[in-house]
Design a protein around this motif. Structure first.
Motif, PDB file in Angstrom:
ATOM      1  N   PHE A   6       0.828  -1.212   0.000  1.00 34.30           N
ATOM      2  CA  PHE A   6       0.000   0.000   0.000  1.00 34.30           C
ATOM      3  C   PHE A   6       0.857   1.255   0.000  1.00 34.30           C
ATOM      4  O   PHE A   6       0.484   2.269   0.541  1.00 34.30           O
ATOM      5  N   PHE A   8       2.301   4.275  -1.654  1.00 34.61           N
ATOM      6  CA  PHE A   8       2.381   5.263  -2.710  1.00 34.61           C
ATOM      7  C   PHE A   8       3.209   6.396  -2.140  1.00 34.61           C
ATOM      8  O   PHE A   8       3.427   6.468  -0.964  1.00 34.61           O
ATOM      9  N   GLN A   9       3.668   7.257  -2.978  1.00 32.51           N
ATOM     10  CA  GLN A   9       4.159   8.498  -2.400  1.00 32.51           C
ATOM     11  C   GLN A   9       3.682   9.630  -3.274  1.00 32.51           C
ATOM     12  O   GLN A   9       4.343  10.602  -3.486  1.00 32.51           O
ATOM     13  N   SER A  10       2.512   9.418  -3.799  1.00 36.34           N
ATOM     14  CA  SER A  10       1.954  10.421  -4.687  1.00 36.34           C
ATOM     15  C   SER A  10       1.937  11.771  -3.993  1.00 36.34           C
ATOM     16  O   SER A  10       1.095  12.022  -3.156  1.00 36.34           O
ATOM     17  N   SER A  11       2.865  12.582  -4.357  1.00 37.15           N
ATOM     18  CA  SER A  11       2.912  13.897  -3.716  1.00 37.15           C
ATOM     19  C   SER A  11       2.457  14.955  -4.691  1.00 37.15           C
ATOM     20  O   SER A  11       3.134  15.235  -5.679  1.00 37.15           O
ATOM     21  N   LYS A  12       1.330  15.473  -4.402  1.00 33.45           N
ATOM     22  CA  LYS A  12       0.810  16.528  -5.261  1.00 33.45           C
ATOM     23  C   LYS A  12       1.615  17.793  -5.072  1.00 33.45           C
ATOM     24  O   LYS A  12       2.111  18.063  -3.982  1.00 33.45           O
ATOM     25  N   PRO A  15       0.827  24.722  -4.179  1.00 31.26           N
ATOM     26  CA  PRO A  15       0.909  26.008  -4.874  1.00 31.26           C
ATOM     27  C   PRO A  15       2.267  26.683  -4.673  1.00 31.26           C
ATOM     28  O   PRO A  15       2.767  27.358  -5.583  1.00 31.26           O
ATOM     29  N   GLU A  16       2.839  26.491  -3.500  1.00 32.72           N
ATOM     30  CA  GLU A  16       4.147  27.093  -3.240  1.00 32.72           C
ATOM     31  C   GLU A  16       5.207  26.504  -4.165  1.00 32.72           C
ATOM     32  O   GLU A  16       6.027  27.220  -4.730  1.00 32.72           O
ATOM     33  N   GLU A  17       5.159  25.187  -4.307  1.00 32.32           N
ATOM     34  CA  GLU A  17       6.140  24.544  -5.173  1.00 32.32           C
ATOM     35  C   GLU A  17       5.953  24.991  -6.614  1.00 32.32           C
ATOM     36  O   GLU A  17       6.919  25.267  -7.330  1.00 32.32           O
ATOM     37  N   SER A  48      12.129  18.485  -2.088  1.00 34.02           N
ATOM     38  CA  SER A  48      11.675  17.099  -2.223  1.00 34.02           C
ATOM     39  C   SER A  48      11.396  16.727  -3.680  1.00 34.02           C
ATOM     40  O   SER A  48      10.804  15.692  -3.954  1.00 34.02           O
ATOM     41  N   ARG A  49      11.812  17.592  -4.587  1.00 32.41           N
ATOM     42  CA  ARG A  49      11.584  17.328  -6.012  1.00 32.41           C
ATOM     43  C   ARG A  49      12.899  17.079  -6.725  1.00 32.41           C
ATOM     44  O   ARG A  49      13.918  17.671  -6.382  1.00 32.41           O
TER      45      ARG A  49
END
Lengths: 182, 182
Positions: A6, A8-12, A15-17, A48-49
DNA sequence: CGGTAGGGATAGGGTTCT
DNA sequence: TAGAACCCTATCCCTACC
């Protein structure tokens, strides 16, 4: 890790990013993802990107920005065109991100008025088509000069003032649509 | 205006296709849609399906067959969390505090009973929440050990026999819901 | 494999049709 | 209202290329 059950690390993107990315592109230009990441002015927000994340996100931003007005036109086109061949495995979503089919098959413009009528006919929008839909149709189906929109707008005005087109004003919308009188 | 429209062939899944999909998932796992399609053992049956079709169909199968009430729980969650936070993030760790939907932000379980009460409270189901809804809520919002369901069931039993929860038996359903007594 | 570009795959929310 | 098929978008992955 063989499981991945289970996780995921779907990081949306926040707005700041997104704002940081846009500022970074303004400062360093597109394609300078690692540079943007290394810029101390953005690195904290974007820590983190990855550079690839930046590239992908910028692609999304660009695509959706382009599409504001195209989407509606494309949907209308889709409605108007007969269903595509028996659904093959390349008929998934990815095609939406690429260039619309091949531009090789575009016809040369001969008569702008005829083309406009063709667009309205083929778009088959029940309440007529607005300028943008017509622009897009022409752009997608013909080789167009850079000032196509102005020419089309001029012809639309002409065709509707003393020609076969009818302007439709909507109660609840600001745009004006065009449809055939006959 | 009734125009003879273009009927889209709603290709219903045949039992053969569905069986092939299930076999493919057994062999390659979920999320390996393209791999399943490429497997010569299934490609003939599924040749008119795309990887996205497989994904969607598997979701439909799962929703109805395996997790009948997962959907209900998700809908309840959605209902319960309608106002996406007024965008109010602290500088500490924005990602952890925002978006309860990202699985990356799961909290560690500290007190199971408190979590159960939180679930029931946040689910806001007028007639209480059943076991599965509670399971799903916990699963979605916390890092859970593999035997979470059993633990939760045990605590539910305890909390309703001599605790703050009330069991609700329904006239028209077989499931038992739980709600707060206070 | 350092970085980029671009095609592609996936998850999940939505929409349409029945 | 519900279920099935399908669409749309965001994110992440893979590979070619330099």
């Amino acid at each position: 890790e063989g499981e991945g059950e289970f996780s995921f690390q779907s990081s949306k993107w926040t707005p700041e990013e997104e704002a940081a990315l846009k500022a970074g592109v303004l400062k360093h230009g597109t394609g300078k993802w690692r540079t943007i990441l290394s810029d101390p002015h953005f690195s904290s927000v974007l820590k983190s990107r990855s550079n690839v994340d930046l590239k992908d996100k910028w692609r999304n931003i660009s695509v959706t920005a382009l599409w504001g007005s195209r989407k509606k036109a494309k949907l209308a086109l889709k409605r108007a065109l007969p269903p595509p061949p028996p659904k093959h495995d390349d008929d998934n979503n990815t095609r939406a991100l690429t260039s619309p089919r091949t531009h090789a098959s575009k016809k040369s413009i001969t008569s702008l008025d005829k083309i406009i009528l063709e667009a309205i006919t083929n778009l088959k929008e029940p309440r007529g088509s607005d300028r943008t839909s017509i622009f897009i149709y022409v752009e997608e189906n013909f080789k167009t000069p850079p000032n196509m929109k102005r020419h089309v707008a001029v012809r639309l005005k002409h065709l509707s003032s003393n020609g076969p087109l009818v302007k439709i004003k909507h109660k609840y919308r600001f745009s004006t649509n065009f449809t055939s009188a006959g």
